[in-house]
Write an enzyme that holds these catalytic residues in place. Structure first.
Site, PDB file in Angstrom:
ATOM      1  N   GLU A   1       1.708  -0.334  -5.073  1.00  0.00           N
ATOM      2  CA  GLU A   1       0.750   0.737  -5.322  1.00  0.00           C
ATOM      3  C   GLU A   1       1.529   2.026  -5.115  1.00  0.00           C
ATOM      4  OE1 GLU A   1      -3.397   2.695  -3.699  1.00  0.00           O
ATOM      5  OE2 GLU A   1      -1.712   2.287  -2.376  1.00  0.00           O
TER       6      GLU A   1
ATOM      7  N   ASP B   1       0.828  -1.203   0.000  1.00  0.00           N
ATOM      8  CA  ASP B   1       0.000   0.000   0.000  1.00  0.00           C
ATOM      9  C   ASP B   1       0.868   1.261   0.000  1.00  0.00           C
ATOM     10  OD1 ASP B   1      -2.680   1.205   0.304  1.00  0.00           O
ATOM     11  OD2 ASP B   1      -1.958   1.806   2.279  1.00  0.00           O
TER      12      ASP B   1
END
Length: 513
Positions: free
Chosen positions: A232, A174
């Site tokens: 990401e 993330d």
């Protein structure tokens, strides 16, 4: 976890090679699990660690790999580390795990700098009764970790090993560009800052972050089989994304520019070319993504007259805004799926995409849970991401469309989801679900993911390319266009009403002679 296990046969029949699970760790759910209170424990609302290990075993038995979400930038404010930090004095080892700073002003009444939160308002919250503040680039319940602290680095290496020891096949990382902040935490030029995907400034994409991922790569490579990492990462300039997927770092990085492309043939050709060239420069494959848990779902995006703000995370749609054309949006989404899954590289399908599921665009504010919406009170760009996170419809005539035992779901399902339910699509030959099944079967048979793209000259509003023995043609215009003479049609996103003609907003796969 038992719910996912019960749907593994569905995923197997769909034809996927792997599943990526959003955070399932113990969490107060202030941000859909991206506020982790314990990185080694399955949240009781999803089951337990034994259930997860059973999920791994049964997925692997079907040849399906499992990738889990890792959230390293911040923890929950309910994590034991942060609770200890609040109970400890300034300058303590407990506080050194996070980013605490004295406030400005006579009594520390002003934040340490002018950094904004991605979710709106300031990125700093003051510790009650103190001069110190703590940093949170996202919600105030998500305090940022201090990655300059060796203890933090050591802890996450242990977390990686914990899940690798149980057999996970990799990690989606993330906001991978956010871990390291510039020394001194300098103020930003507010005129240059945007929350629309650029993510520029001293809190993003700092070069020392790559030391962390090189150390993680060594850990993954020490385990048998192929274990992957997917980044990401929003970076600016875009070319720096290649730094994250060098051979000694991650394997892939999400291609958000493709997701944000407007419905235009020349725009898609340009982004496909650049998307393939950038990772190829470091020997990595590209990725293709058309929906995810942060963006308005593709059928709804593509049904809007203008893509505009809705291409960016959190900029959802509510009832006060112009509503998408549902029929046009689904037609374009089906065509885009055939374009996307015909490309070389890795393709990611967001849950419900295979059903053609639209955004819930009329959800009332009282049901919304996204901290972006709550912090902005639903104003400006803060409609939030709840509309794309609504539970899937499985059965038309069942409570919560078969998602759970009662009508209550964590986000409300619109009545329109009935026509997208799995059991309604199962036996309909022309359904979006069966289109995806056929596309994925052909993608596997023709080895398209490992293929090579060769553009073919086409007319205005049309893209055409060859990938091995298959030709992909998509008409992004409104008027029908001629197909190559003697074409053998393998599959089309819509019925071909006139022989030799490809209707507007339609894609087709042809077998090359």
């Amino acid at each position: 976890m038992p719910g996912i296990i019960s749907r593994l046969s569905y995923l197997d029949q769909l034809g996927v090679d792997a599943i990526w699970l959003s955070p399932f760790y113990k969490s107060p759910q202030a941000d859909a699990g991206y506020d982790v209170a314990d990185y080694r424990l399955v949240d009781p609302m999803f089951g337990n660690n034994e259930d997860f290990e059973r999920l791994l075993k049964e997925a692997h038995a079907r040849g399906i790999k499992v990738i889990v979400d890792l959230v390293p930038n911040h923890t929950s404010d309910e994590h034991a580390w942060f609770q200890a930090a609040l109970k400890s004095p300034p300058g303590s080892p407990e506080r050194a795990r996070y980013i605490f700073r004295d406030g400005k002003g006579k009594d520390g009444e002003l934040p340490p700098n002018n950094w904004p939160s991605i979710f709106g308002k300031s990125a700093w919250d003051r510790v009650p009764g103190e001069k110190q503040w703590y940093l949170h680039l996202f919600d105030s319940k998500q305090p940022d970790l201090n990655w300059d602290n060796p203890e933090v680095r050591a802890e996450f290496e242990k977390v990686l090993r914990f899940w690798l020891d149980r057999g996970v096949d990799g990690f989606r990382v993330d906001v991978a560009q956010s871990l390291i902040k510039e020394k001194g935490l300098p103020d930003i030029d507010e005129s240059q800052y945007t929350n629309e995907g650029a993510m520029v400034g001293p809190m993003w994409n700092q070069p020392p972050v790559h030391e962390i991922y090189r150390s993680w790569r060594k850990i993954l490579d020490s385990y048998p089989g192929k274990r992957i990492m997917v980044a990401e990462a929003f970076v600016n300039p875009r070319e720096q994304l290649a730094d994250y997927i060098r051979p000694d770092e991650m394997d892939q990085a999400f291609n958000f520019e493709y997701l944000m492309t407007k419905w235009d043939a020349s725009a898609y050709r340009s982004i496909i070319d650049s998307s393939m060239a950038l990772p190829a420069s470091v020997g990595a494959p590209t990725t293709w993504v058309t929906s995810n848990h942060d963006i308005v779902r593709a059928p709804s995006r593509l049904g809007l007259k203008e893509l505009g703000r809705h291409a960016f995370p959190g900029n959802g749609i509510d009832a006060s805004m112009p509503q998408p054309d549902e029929v046009l949006g689904l037609r374009r989404a089906r065509a885009l799926a055939m374009l996307t899954l015909g490309l070389p590289g890795s393709a990611y399908i967001y849950q419900g995409e295979e059903l053609g599921l639209p955004e819930h665009t009329t959800m009332e504010g009282k049901y919304r849970q996204d901290p972006m919406f709550l912090r902005a009170k639903g104003k400006g760009l803060g409609i939030g991401r709840d509309g794309c996170r609504v539970p899937l419809p499985w059965k038309v005539d069942a409570p919560s469309f078969g998602f759970g035992p009662s009508d209550k779901t964590w986000l409300p399902q619109p009545a329109s989801y009935a026509r997208y339910a799995v059991d309604r699509q199962e036996d309909a030959a022309d359904s979006t679900l069966n289109l995806y099944r056929k596309v994925l079967e052909l993608r596997h048979d023709y080895k398209l993911g490992d293929g090579k793209l060769q553009w073919v000259d086409a007319g205005k509003d049309v893209l055409a390319f060859d990938n091995g023995d298959l030709r992909v043609v998509i008409n992004m215009g409104e008027q029908a266009t001629a197909l190559p003479e003697g074409s053998q049609v393998l599959l089309s996103s819509e019925p071909l009403q006139e022989a030799g003609k490809l209707p507007g907003n339609t894609a087709v796969w042809l077998k090359r002679s």
